[in-house]
Design a protein around this motif. Structure first.
Motif, PDB file in Angstrom:
ATOM      1  N   VAL A 160       0.829  -1.211   0.000  1.00  0.00           N
ATOM      2  CA  VAL A 160       0.000   0.000   0.000  1.00  0.00           C
ATOM      3  C   VAL A 160       0.865   1.263   0.000  1.00  0.00           C
ATOM      4  O   VAL A 160       0.404   2.330  -0.386  1.00  0.00           O
ATOM      5  N   ASN A 161       2.117   1.135   0.462  1.00  0.00           N
ATOM      6  CA  ASN A 161       3.002   2.318   0.454  1.00  0.00           C
ATOM      7  C   ASN A 161       4.141   2.142  -0.549  1.00  0.00           C
ATOM      8  O   ASN A 161       5.292   2.487  -0.289  1.00  0.00           O
ATOM      9  N   CYS A 162       3.789   1.583  -1.696  1.00  0.00           N
ATOM     10  CA  CYS A 162       4.775   1.232  -2.706  1.00  0.00           C
ATOM     11  C   CYS A 162       5.616   2.449  -3.143  1.00  0.00           C
ATOM     12  O   CYS A 162       6.857   2.356  -3.221  1.00  0.00           O
ATOM     13  N   ASP A 163       4.959   3.591  -3.382  1.00  0.00           N
ATOM     14  CA  ASP A 163       5.685   4.759  -3.899  1.00  0.00           C
ATOM     15  C   ASP A 163       6.752   5.212  -2.917  1.00  0.00           C
ATOM     16  O   ASP A 163       7.882   5.523  -3.293  1.00  0.00           O
ATOM     17  N   LYS A 164       6.381   5.236  -1.634  1.00  0.00           N
ATOM     18  CA  LYS A 164       7.313   5.694  -0.597  1.00  0.00           C
ATOM     19  C   LYS A 164       8.514   4.731  -0.505  1.00  0.00           C
ATOM     20  O   LYS A 164       9.671   5.153  -0.491  1.00  0.00           O
ATOM     21  N   LEU A 165       8.215   3.438  -0.492  1.00  0.00           N
ATOM     22  CA  LEU A 165       9.289   2.444  -0.381  1.00  0.00           C
ATOM     23  C   LEU A 165      10.192   2.498  -1.620  1.00  0.00           C
ATOM     24  O   LEU A 165      11.416   2.366  -1.521  1.00  0.00           O
ATOM     25  N   ARG A 166       9.583   2.719  -2.754  1.00  0.00           N
ATOM     26  CA  ARG A 166      10.344   2.823  -4.004  1.00  0.00           C
ATOM     27  C   ARG A 166      11.375   3.951  -3.907  1.00  0.00           C
ATOM     28  O   ARG A 166      12.545   3.768  -4.236  1.00  0.00           O
ATOM     29  N   LYS A 167      10.915   5.100  -3.391  1.00  0.00           N
ATOM     30  CA  LYS A 167      11.840   6.230  -3.250  1.00  0.00           C
ATOM     31  C   LYS A 167      12.968   5.867  -2.295  1.00  0.00           C
ATOM     32  O   LYS A 167      14.133   6.165  -2.533  1.00  0.00           O
ATOM     33  N   GLN A 168      12.614   5.194  -1.175  1.00  0.00           N
ATOM     34  CA  GLN A 168      13.638   4.823  -0.183  1.00  0.00           C
ATOM     35  C   GLN A 168      14.684   3.898  -0.794  1.00  0.00           C
ATOM     36  O   GLN A 168      15.877   4.071  -0.581  1.00  0.00           O
ATOM     37  N   VAL A 169      14.218   2.925  -1.556  1.00  0.00           N
ATOM     38  CA  VAL A 169      15.148   1.945  -2.136  1.00  0.00           C
ATOM     39  C   VAL A 169      16.003   2.611  -3.215  1.00  0.00           C
ATOM     40  O   VAL A 169      17.235   2.452  -3.237  1.00  0.00           O
ATOM     41  N   LEU A 170      15.385   3.408  -4.069  1.00  0.00           N
ATOM     42  CA  LEU A 170      16.147   4.092  -5.128  1.00  0.00           C
ATOM     43  C   LEU A 170      17.186   5.031  -4.513  1.00  0.00           C
ATOM     44  O   LEU A 170      18.318   5.130  -5.002  1.00  0.00           O
ATOM     45  N   SER A 171      16.817   5.689  -3.402  1.00  0.00           N
ATOM     46  CA  SER A 171      17.753   6.647  -2.806  1.00  0.00           C
ATOM     47  C   SER A 171      18.947   5.950  -2.144  1.00  0.00           C
ATOM     48  O   SER A 171      19.933   6.580  -1.804  1.00  0.00           O
ATOM     49  N   ARG A 172      18.873   4.621  -1.983  1.00  0.00           N
ATOM     50  CA  ARG A 172      20.039   3.879  -1.470  1.00  0.00           C
ATOM     51  C   ARG A 172      20.931   3.396  -2.621  1.00  0.00           C
ATOM     52  O   ARG A 172      21.797   2.541  -2.447  1.00  0.00           O
ATOM     53  N   GLY A 173      20.697   3.915  -3.811  1.00  0.00           N
ATOM     54  CA  GLY A 173      21.588   3.595  -4.926  1.00  0.00           C
ATOM     55  C   GLY A 173      21.225   2.337  -5.683  1.00  0.00           C
ATOM     56  O   GLY A 173      21.996   1.848  -6.498  1.00  0.00           O
ATOM     57  N   VAL A 174      20.016   1.805  -5.417  1.00  0.00           N
ATOM     58  CA  VAL A 174      19.611   0.577  -6.110  1.00  0.00           C
ATOM     59  C   VAL A 174      18.837   0.944  -7.369  1.00  0.00           C
ATOM     60  O   VAL A 174      18.003   1.848  -7.330  1.00  0.00           O
ATOM     61  N   GLY A 175      19.106   0.265  -8.463  1.00  0.00           N
ATOM     62  CA  GLY A 175      18.317   0.487  -9.682  1.00  0.00           C
ATOM     63  C   GLY A 175      17.240  -0.573  -9.785  1.00  0.00           C
ATOM     64  O   GLY A 175      17.488  -1.748  -9.500  1.00  0.00           O
ATOM     65  N   LEU A 176      16.033  -0.154 -10.151  1.00  0.00           N
ATOM     66  CA  LEU A 176      14.941  -1.130 -10.321  1.00  0.00           C
ATOM     67  C   LEU A 176      14.657  -1.270 -11.813  1.00  0.00           C
ATOM     68  O   LEU A 176      14.647  -0.274 -12.535  1.00  0.00           O
TER      69      LEU A 176
END
Ligand SMILES: O=P(O)(O)OC[C@H]1O[C@H](OP(=O)(O)OP(=O)(O)O)[C@H](O)[C@@H]1O
Ligand SMILES: NC(=O)CC[C@H](N)C(=O)O
Ligand code: SF4
Ligand SMILES: [Mg+2]
Length: 560
Positions: A160-176
């Motif tokens: 349900v909080n996909c957008d927020k988690l996406r930002k967190q993961v991307l900001s740790r340098g991970v590419g999706l």
């Protein structure tokens, strides 16, 4: 129970998000459905996850790949867009064996691909897309290589909080590489823990726990490392997950292995026995020596459990066990409750096959109480109201716990209709033909019929069926629905159509009866559904069900 009710501001955001999500998913699914001439019906979209670990010693004699394949076949009703199986030989090998593809399980796996799926443990997935298109790149399980070895993840649910988690993961340098929330979960598990080193190699339970704190719902996960599988259920218990034991042949004792699955329905056909559910918030580790609970993550204190009530109404196979009770029995109980709430006199009680049938049997067995005045029946004969009040003694004495109206089938379902490749012509569309069904006219002729279905979503099914039955000679058709009107979207792994598409938002039951040509139409109440589901749940400290699509009360604040 703390829940989040939709206010008008949130409602606008929801509508926008619904449009985005509906557009991205529906463009794929609609295109598929329309291209095949198939009419959209029901609530589609869930997913099935499955895992198997053979008991030591390894290499095992159990055909793990085949067990998973058959396990997925039993879960095929949960997703038909794509599927995949990933196995591990459990040794120092640096790769997993992987086979994924689009379509039904029988189209993806054959003898040749099964030969390559050797292993002592493995996981599988069957998909209905919710968060990313139905394309090869989004097929599950997701497999990634980490500094700590290979990792595979299969997911049922939707964050349900996909957008927020996406930002967190991307900001740790991970590419999706996709928009899939399941890839996001996989990559979030790969992140190094924020609070320091893992001195003795990766602490997977700690990583899973961290993910669960970042993403409260909704998911049931099976996660495979080289020599173990973790089963994870979100702290609300929104999506199902259960454990089974593979029993030895020839009456020997001990377990030959363990399975984990969205539903228990396939266990007997793979030689396994239902053991128990994975608890809400539980992380279970399965290795060659058995199951072990490694942690249980709590929900915020003021929040209740939120197991999806629609698993009982429609999604699950009726031989599955949830919360200690068989889905079929709950569906019958819904029918009983419906008979109490909305009885009507008739000659036969019948159902829209498949999932309306258990409720129709329940309706047929129930002592009948009409909405406004009590009406007692014994062997189908109305008792004068004068002796009505005493009839409860009579009924128990005479064992007449039935409405006295027999169950009879009136419809024959064509299981191949989904494969038709032509668009209906205007003439056929105007006729509103029930393409999926034929009428058993001898059972229908001159009869007053109570017709029971489990749910109405877009209203595409019920109208043409009423017409079909009337055309076949039915005197009256009274529609009874064994769940309440569906009014709100689901953001937890089920792709309910947009609010505008849900017929209950356009027509109340009286207008819908009129629109469909039924002589009357009534739904089960939310309270009635809840009572039917919760009546026989035993040995559980806590009970709680999500009813958001019926009430608009969401288990967790929505963050968009
Ligand atoms: O209002 P609608 O949008 O038409 O959808 C409602 C219908 O869809 C489902 O049946 P489905 O044919 O999907 O499967 P079933 O055989 O399991 O009942 C459900 O059981 C209803 O019959
Ligand atoms: N229905 C589901 O559970 C889908 C899982 C995941 N959200 C996907 O789209 O693949
Ligand atoms: S909103 Fe409806 S379909 Fe979605 S999880 Fe809740 S009960 Fe199930
Ligand atoms: Mg149906």
């Amino acid at each position: 129970m703390a829940t989040t009710k939709i206010d008008s501001g949130l409602n606008n955001k929801l509508i926008n998000r619904q449009k985005d999500v509906a557009f991205s998913i529906a463009k794929v699914n609609l295109a598929g459905a329309m291209a095949s001439g198939e009419e959209l019906t029901g609530m589609k979209h869930e997913c099935g996850v499955f895992g198997c670990v053979a008991a030591a010693p390894w290499p095992t004699s159990i055909d793990v790949g085949q067990v998973i394949c058959l396990g997925l076949v039993a879960l095929q009703h949960r997703g038909q867009e794509s599927a995949g199986i990933v196995t591990s030989e459990g040794n120092s090998s640096t790769h997993f064996n992987v086979k994924k593809g689009m379509g039904m399980i029988s189209n993806i796996f054959n003898d040749e691909s099964m030969k390559k799926l050797k292993g002592n443990l493995g996981i599988g997935h069957t998909r209905y897309s919710t968060s990313a298109a139905s394309e090869e790149v989004n097929c599950q399980p997701f497999v990634v290589h980490t500094v700590h070895g290979v990792l595979a993840v299969a997911h049922n649910g939707e964050l349900v909080n996909c957008d927020k988690l996406r930002k967190q993961v991307l900001s740790r340098g991970v590419g999706l590489s996709t928009h899939s929330d399941s890839e996001l979960i996989t990559q979030a598990l790969c992140l190094n823990p924020p609070d320091g080193e893992e001195d003795n190699g990766p602490d997977w339970p700690a990583r899973i726990k961290h993910l669960m704190q970042l993403a409260p719902l909704s998911y049931s996960l099976v996660i495979m490392m080289q020599d173990r599988v973790y089963g994870v259920r979100d702290p609300y218990g929104n999506r199902p997950l259960c454990l089974g034991r593979i029993v030895p042949l020839n009456g020997r004792t001990g377990d030959e292995g363990w399975v984990i699955s969205s539903e228990s329905c396939g266990f007997l056909s793979i030689g396994a026995r239902y053991f128990r559910e994975v608890l809400p918030g539980e992380i279970v580790q399965i290795t060659s020596s058995g199951f072990k609970t490694v942690d249980i993550i709590e929900r915020p204190e003021d929040r209740s459990l939120a197991f999806c009530i629609f698993e009982y109404v429609y999604f699950a196979r009726s031989d599955t066990i949830f919360e200690g009770q068989m889905v079929y029995s709950v569906r019958m109980q819904c029918g009983r409750m419906l008979a109490r709430e909305a009885f009507v006199e008739a000659d036969i009680i019948s159902s829209v096959p498949e999932s309306g049938t258990a409720a129709a049997h329940g309706f047929s067995r129930e002592v009948s109480i009409s909405n406004s005045n009590l009406t007692y029946y014994i062997l189908g004969h109305k008792i004068p109201s004068l002796i009505g009040p005493f009839s409860s003694y009579l009924t128990s004495f005479l064992l007449f716990s039935q409405s006295g109206i027999p169950f009879a089938e009136v419809l024959c379902k064509n299981r191949y209709v989904g494969r038709t490749f032509i668009q209906p012509s205007t003439r056929l569309r105007q006729l509103g033909v029930a393409k999926k069904f034929g009428a058993l006219s001898e059972n229908v002729q001159d009869k007053r019929i109570v017709l029971i279905d489990d749910s109405i979503v877009r209203g595409n099914t019920i109208g043409p069926i009423v017409k079909l039955l009337k055309d076949a000679g039915a005197k009256e058709v009274h529609v009874r629905i064994a769940s309440p009107p569906l009014k709100y979207p689901c953001f937890m792994g089920i792709n309910i159509p947009t609010s505008e598409e849900l017929i209950a938002n356009k027509l109340d039951s009286v207008k819908l009866a009129d629109h469909t040509g039924a002589d009357s139409l009534a739904y089960l109440s939310v309270e009635g559904l809840r009572k039917a589901v919760q009546k026989n749940i035993k040995d559980t400290k806590e009970v709680g069900h999500c009813t958001a699509c019926l009430t608009g009360e969401y288990p967790e604040p929505l963050e968009w």
